[in-house]
Structure formats: C-alpha cells, structure tokens
Design a protein around this motif. Structure first.
Motif, short mmCIF file in Angstrom:
data_model
loop_
_atom_site.label_atom_id
_atom_site.label_comp_id
_atom_site.label_asym_id
_atom_site.label_seq_id
_atom_site.Cartn_x
_atom_site.Cartn_y
_atom_site.Cartn_z
N ARG A 34 -0.69 4.63 -1.47
CA ARG A 34 -2.06 4.60 -0.96
C ARG A 34 -2.01 4.70 0.56
O ARG A 34 -2.22 3.75 1.29
CB ARG A 34 -2.77 3.31 -1.40
N SER A 88 0.83 -1.21 0.00
CA SER A 88 0.00 0.00 0.00
C SER A 88 0.86 1.26 0.00
O SER A 88 0.56 2.24 -0.69
CB SER A 88 -0.93 0.00 1.22
N LYS A 135 2.49 1.91 -3.35
CA LYS A 135 1.50 2.44 -4.29
C LYS A 135 1.07 3.85 -3.91
O LYS A 135 0.21 4.44 -4.57
CB LYS A 135 0.26 1.54 -4.32
#
Length: 319
Positions: free
Chosen positions: A286, A281, A284
């Motif tokens: 995110r 995560s 990315k």
C-alpha cells in the motif's frame, strides 16, 4: 451544586439531539441553563424542550469548546456533545463522585475499550496504537510516550483516575476548564479531521495537576454508532491521525519531560510506532497509504518548527 449545560453542535443530529435534550429534562438536578454553541452558517434545529439558548460561534471541535463562557454564571459546567442519552440520576451521581473523590473532572467511559477481543488487543499492542492493562486498581486511561494510550481492560470499581477520556461528556468547574487555556490548541481545527482534541484537553488538564476521573458504571448511550468509511475519507483520517500524533508527541510528551533518559525513551517509542506502521503499509504494497503516513509525519514536523507553533506557551507538568 448548581451547573449549566453547554453543548457543541452543528444542529444536524436530529433525533439523537432530541434524546439528549430529553435526558437533560429528566435530570433529578436540573441545570440552571442549557447553552447550545452552534457553528456559524448552520440552522437552529427544530428539536427542543423549550429551555435551550443558542449562541453562534466559529465552527470546529476545539473552536466550539475553547470558549470564555461569559454566559456561564455557575461554578460547574456539564460539557456535552449532541448525540448522547443518559439516565435521570446521571448528573446527581457525577457530582457525588466528584465530591467524594475530591476530584476536578469526571467523564463517563462511553467507548468501552475493555470489551475489545484478545486478538485485537494483541494487534493494538504490537502496533503501539493502544495497550490493554490488567490488574490495575488505580488508573483507567493513561497516555503513552508514543502519543497512543493504554486502558484498563478489567475495570471493577465504579471510578478510576485517568490521564485522558472521551470528550463527549464531562463535568468540571468553569475555573478549572479556563485554567488550561484550551484556545491555544486551535491548531487541531486546522487538520481536516480534528482527531485527538479530547486527548489534548484531558492530558493538558492532567499535566496542570487536575485530578481526572473515568466513570465506568454509568448508563450513558453514545447514539452515534459510527459509519462505513469511504476509502478516500479513510485516507484523510489516516493523515490526520499521524499528523496529530507527531505534534502531540512533541508538545505534550517530549517538551514537558525534564529527564534526558526519558526523553530518549520517548524518541524510541514514537520512532518505533511510526516505523512499524510504515513497514506494515509497505509489506501490504500500500504505497499510497505509506506515502500518506510519511507526509503526515513530515507536515507535523514542519509545523513543530514553524513560527506559529513557537508562539504557543510551553506546557509543563505540575509535580
């Protein structure tokens, strides 16, 4: 063997529910009763075959299944969700297999993981979410030490033993179901999306010594084809998934284990899975998803330390 059908529903499945009722009406071995446990506040559906008896209960995936079943007066119960269809000889064959294998529980493999593509298999394995197994002549589904599961990627036989299954349909005796005290797992309904209730139920059966079968060569159709998930809903599902895995791991993997070495290995497995997912995560960018996962794990640990959690009976594996 006589049996009674019990169905959990909100009464909103429409034609899918009618197909389920029609399937039951065509069975070569007819049920003594069809009991429908519908959530409080929902209307009785218009779909019918004229044999259903409705009983209002509290809403929840566990609450609508973890019941005393005082209305059941047969030895066996066929547990169903409201979105299945199946051939007319289904119950007859399930009973035959249960008796032939001297088993306690049988469930069809309605989510065919064995058809997953190789790239998807590799990604799932690396992430620790699930693992494909080949050339396994014994096990269908197994629970892994990180709260994930592994599946037989090349099933040849009609049935295999398993440690978990899909909960949309299973046949077992009333006595064996009540033995697991599924009502102790109502904590699952506190999560907005009650992910993992099937895994908790079956794995608890396994730990308590019940022999569970997965039936591969069946004619079941799961009529709920899924839906495109809204981003906000997806975030809630991610939270529920990590929250569940944290609690399941502690309650059903770590605590029942008596070997110190295997306990350490279990800690490594869950740690790897969570760390890998958080790193993905972050790579990315995110940050929101990483935050959701972290909070879910933290809240899970908080629950494990709570007084409510410590009132639950300890689950031990029967050797």
């Amino acid at each position: 063997m006589e049996y009674i059908v019990v169905i959990r529903t909100l009464g909103t499945a429409g034609d899918k529910y009618q197909q389920l009722l029609d399937s039951l009406n065509k069975q070569t071995i007819q049920p003594s009763k069809i009991l429908v446990y519908i959530a409080e506040g929902y209307s009785i559906p218009k779909e019918t075959i004229g044999k259903e008896q409705y009983i209002y209960v509290k809403k929840g995936m566990v609450a609508q299944r973890a019941l005393p079943y005082d209305e059941v007066d047969t030895e066996y119960i066929l547990f169903l969700d409201d979105d299945l269809s199946f051939p007319e000889n289904t119950v007859e064959r399930m009973m035959e297999l249960l008796q032939q294998e001297h088993a306690d529980v049988i469930s069809p493999d309605i989510f065919p993981n064995s058809s997953r593509s190789l790239p998807a298999e590799i990604m799932m394995r690396v992430s620790g979410r699930m693992c494909a197994r080949r050339n396994d002549d014994y096990w269908g589904y197994k629970v892994m030490r990180n709260s994930g599961y592994s599946y037989n990627a090349s099933p040849i036989k009609e049935i295999y033993q398993s440690q978990t299954n899909a909960g949309a349909c299973f046949l077992c005796s009333k006595e064996n179901f009540l033995k697991i005290h599924f009502e102790e797992e109502l904590w699952l309904d506190k999560i907005e999306y009650a992910l993992g209730d099937d895994q908790v139920m079956y794995y608890k059966m396994y730990l308590m010594g019940l022999k569970i079968l997965t039936w591969y060569k069946h004619g079941f159709v799961h009529l709920d084809g899924g839906e495109n998930m809204h981003p906000e809903k997806k975030k809630k599902v991610i939270y529920a998934d990590f929250h569940f895995k944290t609690i399941f791991w502690h309650r059903f993997i770590y605590l029942p284990e008596t070997s110190k070495v295997k306990r350490l290995w279990s800690i490594f497995c869950i740690g790897y899975t969570f760390l890998f997912s958080l790193i993905v995560s972050l790579l990315k960018a995110r940050w929101d998803i990483a935050g959701i996962k972290y909070k879910a794990i933290f809240d899970g640990i908080k629950f494990v330390k709570s007084s409510v959690y410590h009132t639950l009976s300890i689950v031990s594996k029967i050797q």
